[in-house]
Design a protein around this motif. Structure first.
Motif, PDB file in Angstrom:
ATOM      1  N   LEU B 164     -35.251 -38.642 -51.306  1.00 34.06           N
ATOM      2  CA  LEU B 164     -34.724 -37.805 -52.386  1.00 34.06           C
ATOM      3  C   LEU B 164     -33.244 -37.503 -52.175  1.00 34.06           C
ATOM      4  O   LEU B 164     -32.450 -37.530 -53.092  1.00 34.06           O
ATOM      5  N   ARG B 165     -32.881 -37.224 -50.923  1.00 35.18           N
ATOM      6  CA  ARG B 165     -31.486 -36.910 -50.611  1.00 35.18           C
ATOM      7  C   ARG B 165     -30.582 -38.084 -50.961  1.00 35.18           C
ATOM      8  O   ARG B 165     -29.460 -37.914 -51.399  1.00 35.18           O
ATOM      9  N   PHE B 166     -31.064 -39.314 -50.756  1.00 35.02           N
ATOM     10  CA  PHE B 166     -30.193 -40.470 -50.920  1.00 35.02           C
ATOM     11  C   PHE B 166     -30.246 -41.094 -52.307  1.00 35.02           C
ATOM     12  O   PHE B 166     -29.513 -42.035 -52.571  1.00 35.02           O
ATOM     13  N   PRO B 168     -29.091 -39.884 -55.232  1.00 39.18           N
ATOM     14  CA  PRO B 168     -27.764 -39.872 -55.870  1.00 39.18           C
ATOM     15  C   PRO B 168     -26.750 -40.756 -55.155  1.00 39.18           C
ATOM     16  O   PRO B 168     -25.909 -41.385 -55.793  1.00 39.18           O
ATOM     17  N   VAL B 169     -26.845 -40.817 -53.833  1.00 43.13           N
ATOM     18  CA  VAL B 169     -25.892 -41.638 -53.074  1.00 43.13           C
ATOM     19  C   VAL B 169     -26.074 -43.109 -53.437  1.00 43.13           C
ATOM     20  O   VAL B 169     -25.107 -43.833 -53.691  1.00 43.13           O
TER      21      VAL B 169
END
Lengths: 287, 276, 293
Positions: B164-166, B168-169
């Motif tokens: 989930l953290r990555f 957008p990256v």
């Protein structure tokens, strides 16, 4: 090639609640054969601007002319624009994908539908321009190379399209001092020896002062200042107030004045310039 | 275009729904999913929609924002709708050459489409109102009993939160590589299916290479910060059920009970366009 | 003074298959990335390590943090041997590390959760985690951003989140592995200010950098070349060793180059003047002698 940007405006998410005006009525000219630096802090619209100049983004309003041809028009041939105006993004080494260096560099020319012989020739030329030994590197995998070498392969990939204008976004970012210097020398060589018009986006004011013939300062989607490096960096207080740096020479003069020296040096850019200003200042004092 | 993908993102707001214990929210979402499949007619769906709308209103997540998240899955919904509308036998309403749209087909297609939309809206509400870290903590806590049978609950939870953290990256990365290849004359938009698939190679290879590089660097950064699995880990925000959580549990039970009662037909109320 | 980090005859050799992909720097490193390095870093000091790509400086950083274990020789952190498996978590919480790419070292989707990641791993009790992260976030100036998502922050802000994450583990020493390389000038100067602030309250700093203007702010500089320390001294000593700087593929700071030009024209700038502030101050002062006449 000369590029005229006229009243360029770009709004992201137009009409939505989170719309952002990234470019606001921007007009300027990139002169034929110039090295035009674009500076401005992160988020000032530089990146949006250069993507328009290569046709990757379409303006909300305004036009861009490349040697008189409107490249924002619907009828224009995109491959033709991409061939004439090359764009190298920041950290371009992260877009390499082919099995070999030569194939990766050939990707652009191939997309433009060139003959194999022509492609081969262009790969050779691009590699020699970027100091990549053909014998040694052509059949290597780009993923085996060092960071600096990968970057040169990526730039060669754009050079192989033989653009008349080359736009570079921070080409020297993250390189060590020696690689940084050779990257900037490459930019200068492309300009002087191959007559390529250069647009250079950079945060490094010393590079801009040393290599650029013209400078455009972006702030909040607008052009804040423009002119030759000497004309632009003369406005040192305004630049500092926008959170932008100054070339070393200008910093030194300002620092000396802060220490009470009362030295004049508005047009000082490099350390050498500053040294001259200091010598003049000492001369005046001696009299 | 890629920035439009809001699905699975957290939407920070100070609402009751945001404050609920993630375990309660996960369990509630799970129950909600089951209930969507229990529903048999459109009265049921109207009820579920009303409840969902009420919860959404309380959560302060703008409907516009949620609707934007639906865009990428719209294709799937339209696709299933089209498939369904043609495959069911029944009274023919419209005849298009060899294909017939029947009353049953139409009903089934609408029914499935509504079900999918409710399903996606409901589950995305969970991710919009729950921080990924809480979400994974919640999952971990719920799955913990299963570690006894060898399920690596903590590891799965950690992987989910990093994914989930990555998102957008990686989206930004995709956008960047796409533009870089377009600048070299790549064409992602025209040509037949085969040609288009092939044109994605210059996008996917660098994307995978970069994702691996990110993974390696992240793993190293995590190790450098003393990450060594779930054993002996403490929490910044340990989970504890509050009064509000108990209220939520009661409400969701009532909701489930209402759906079941309505679907069973024992209320004697008429069913709106039910399947046979 | 006692030392916090020591390397004794350290050698590190990358195995063939692990080297190239790992990161862009390492591909350039020869088979033997570190080739006989002996260094001792004082507690509370601020040491800069400079050198071209492939000089082995990043590998050394990873050896200190026990992310890599020496092929030969020994590295100790506060007396603990990095080859000792039992000690690895103590070593990493004693000598924290901030990496180059701001995106690839943030684990969580919320700033404060990420800062808490280290203390959580160390098993710090909940109320103390809160205290530690609040203190760390305030110290690096990101407290106001604590509820934000990392991808909405600037590079400099992300790097300060990473620093806060390390600080919350309460390390004695922090290693910065080219942590300013990907930042814009504003972000870089913010990070440098934080580094100096941390050093002034006693945290040992090891700063690996390509920027000479940053290295001059340290109190000791080590030049690495081909896996060895080729020069070691105070910034003014280091930047008077012109040929070593050049051979190592580095450049002199602008202030030193300008001072050289002035010396050539007969202005007697002393050797130790290597920062812009010192040069400006000396010149302003030098000019004053004529005012007195």
């Amino acid at each position: 090639m000369r590029i005229d940007v006229q009243n360029l405006t770009h709004i992201y998410n137009e009409g939505q609640t989170d719309e952002v005006t990234a470019l606001d009525d921007v007009s300027f000219t990139v002169g034929e054969g110039s090295i035009t630096g674009i500076i401005g802090h992160t988020g000032s619209g530089k990146s949006t601007l250069i993507q328009h100049m290569n046709g990757l983004l379409k303006p909300s309003s305004g036009k861009i002319f490349a040697d008189g041809t409107d490249i924002t028009s619907k009828d224009v041939s995109m491959p033709e624009i991409r061939r004439k105006i090359g764009l190298v993004f920041q950290y371009p080494e992260y877009q390499l994908f082919e099995e070999t260096v030569a194939k990766d560099i050939a990707f652009g020319p191939k997309n433009l539908g060139m003959s194999d012989a022509e492609i081969e020739k262009r790969v050779h030329t691009a590699m020699s321009l970027t100091d990549l030994d053909y014998e040694k590197f052509a059949v290597k995998s780009p993923f085996e190379l060092s960071g600096g070498q990968k970057r040169r392969v990526a730039i060669a990939g754009v050079l192989a399209m033989e653009p008349e204008v080359l736009i570079l976004d921070e080409p020297a970012a993250g390189l060590d001092p020696a690689s940084h210097r050779s990257m900037m020398e490459l930019v200068r060589r492309l300009n002087t020896e191959h007559n390529t018009t250069i647009v250079l986006v950079s945060h490094n004011m010393d590079d801009v002062a040393e290599y650029c013939t013209d400078v455009i300062v972006m702030d909040d989607g607008k052009i804040f200042l423009s002119g030759t490096p000497r004309e632009v960096f003369r406005h040192s207080s305004e630049l500092e107030s926008k959170g932008l740096g100054l070339p070393f020479g200008q910093c030194l003069i300002r620092e000396m004045n802060r220490q009470g020296a009362d030295i004049s040096g508005d047009s000082v850019l490099s350390g050498e310039d500053a040294a001259e200003a200091v010598l003049r200042w000492l001369e005046e004092k001696k009299c | 275009m890629l920035r439009d993908i809001t699905l699975g993102q957290y939407y920070p707001r100070e609402s009751v729904i945001h404050r609920l214990d993630p375990r309660v929210k996960i369990a509630a979402t799970f129950l909600y999913l089951i209930m969507i499949f229990v529903v048999r007619d459109f009265t049921g769906y109207a009820f579920v929609t009303c409840v969902l709308a009420a919860v959404t209103a309380v959560s302060h997540v703008p409907v516009k924002f949620m609707a934007r998240g639906m865009k990428p899955v719209m294709f799937i919904i339209v696709f299933t709708f089209v498939i369904n509308i043609f495959v069911y036998k029944g009274t023919v309403l419209v005849s298009l050459g060899p294909l017939n749209i029947t009353d049953n087909g139409l009903r089934q297609a609408v029914f499935i489409a509504v079900r999918l939309i409710l399903l996606i809206f409901g589950t995305s509400l969970l991710t919009y109102t729950t921080k990924p870290m809480q979400l994974t903590d919640g999952f971990e806590s719920i799955m913990r009993p299963l570690t006894k049978v060898g399920l690596p609950a903590h590891e799965i939870a950690m992987m989910m939160s990093i994914a989930l953290r990555f998102i957008p990256v990686l989206l930004e990365e995709t956008d960047k590589i796409m533009k870089a290849q377009q600048a070299r004359g790549a064409d992602f938009e025209s040509g037949n299916l085969m040609k288009r698939a092939k044109s994605l190679i210059p996008l996917f290879i660098p994307l995978f290479v970069n994702a691996f590089r990110m993974a390696i660097e992240l793993a190293m950064a995590m190790e450098a910060r003393c990450y060594h699995g779930g054993n002996g880990r403490t929490r910044l925000n340990p989970m504890k059920l509050q009064k509000i959580d108990y209220i939520a549990i009661v409400l969701i039970m009532l909701f489930a009970a209402a759906v079941i009662v309505q679907a069973s037909g024992i209320t004697g109320l008429p069913m709106l366009w039910p399947s046979r | 003074m006692s030392s916090i980090v020591t390397a004794e005859n350290l050698k590190y050799v990358y195995e063939r298959q692990e080297s190239p992909e790992e990161n862009s720097e390492q591909a350039e490193e020869p088979a033997s990335a570190i080739d006989g390095l002996s260094i001792s870093i004082e507690k509370g000091s601020f040491t800069a390590i400079i050198g071209s790509n492939g000089s082995g400086k990043s590998t050394f950083a990873k050896c200190i943090n026990a992310l890599l274990v020496p092929t030969e020789g020994r590295v100790t952190v506060d007396g603990m041997d990095t080859a000792d498996d039992e000690m690895v978590w103590d070593i990493r919480s004693t000598a924290g590390m901030v990496f180059q790419n701001p995106d690839n070292q943030i684990v969580s989707s919320i700033v404060e959760d990420d800062v808490a990641f280290g203390p959580e791993n160390l098993g710090v009790p909940t109320p103390e985690i809160r205290e530690r992260i609040d203190r760390a976030m305030k110290e690096v100036g990101i407290y106001e951003l604590r509820k934000r998502a990392p991808h909405t922050l600037s590079g400099g802000q992300k790097q300060r989140v990473a620093i806060a994450g390390v600080l919350a583990m309460e390390p004695q020493c922090i290693i910065f592995d080219e942590s300013t390389a990907m930042l814009d000038p504003g972000g870089r100067s913010d990070v440098m200010d934080v580094i100096e602030k941390l050093n002034s309250r006693g945290i040992t700093i090891i700063l690996i950098t390509h920027y000479m203007e940053e290295a001059v702010r340290a109190d000791r500089i080590i030049i690495m070349h081909d896996g060895r320390a080729v020069s070691d001294g105070t910034p003014s000593e280091i930047f008077s060793r012109r040929s070593i700087i050049k051979d190592a593929g580095l450049e002199l700071p602008y202030a030193v180059r300008t001072a050289d030009v002035l010396r050539g024209k007969g202005v007697p700038v002393p050797d130790g003047v290597i920062t812009i502030e010192a040069l400006a101050a000396w010149l302003a002062d030098y000019g004053r002698q004529y005012d007195a006449d």
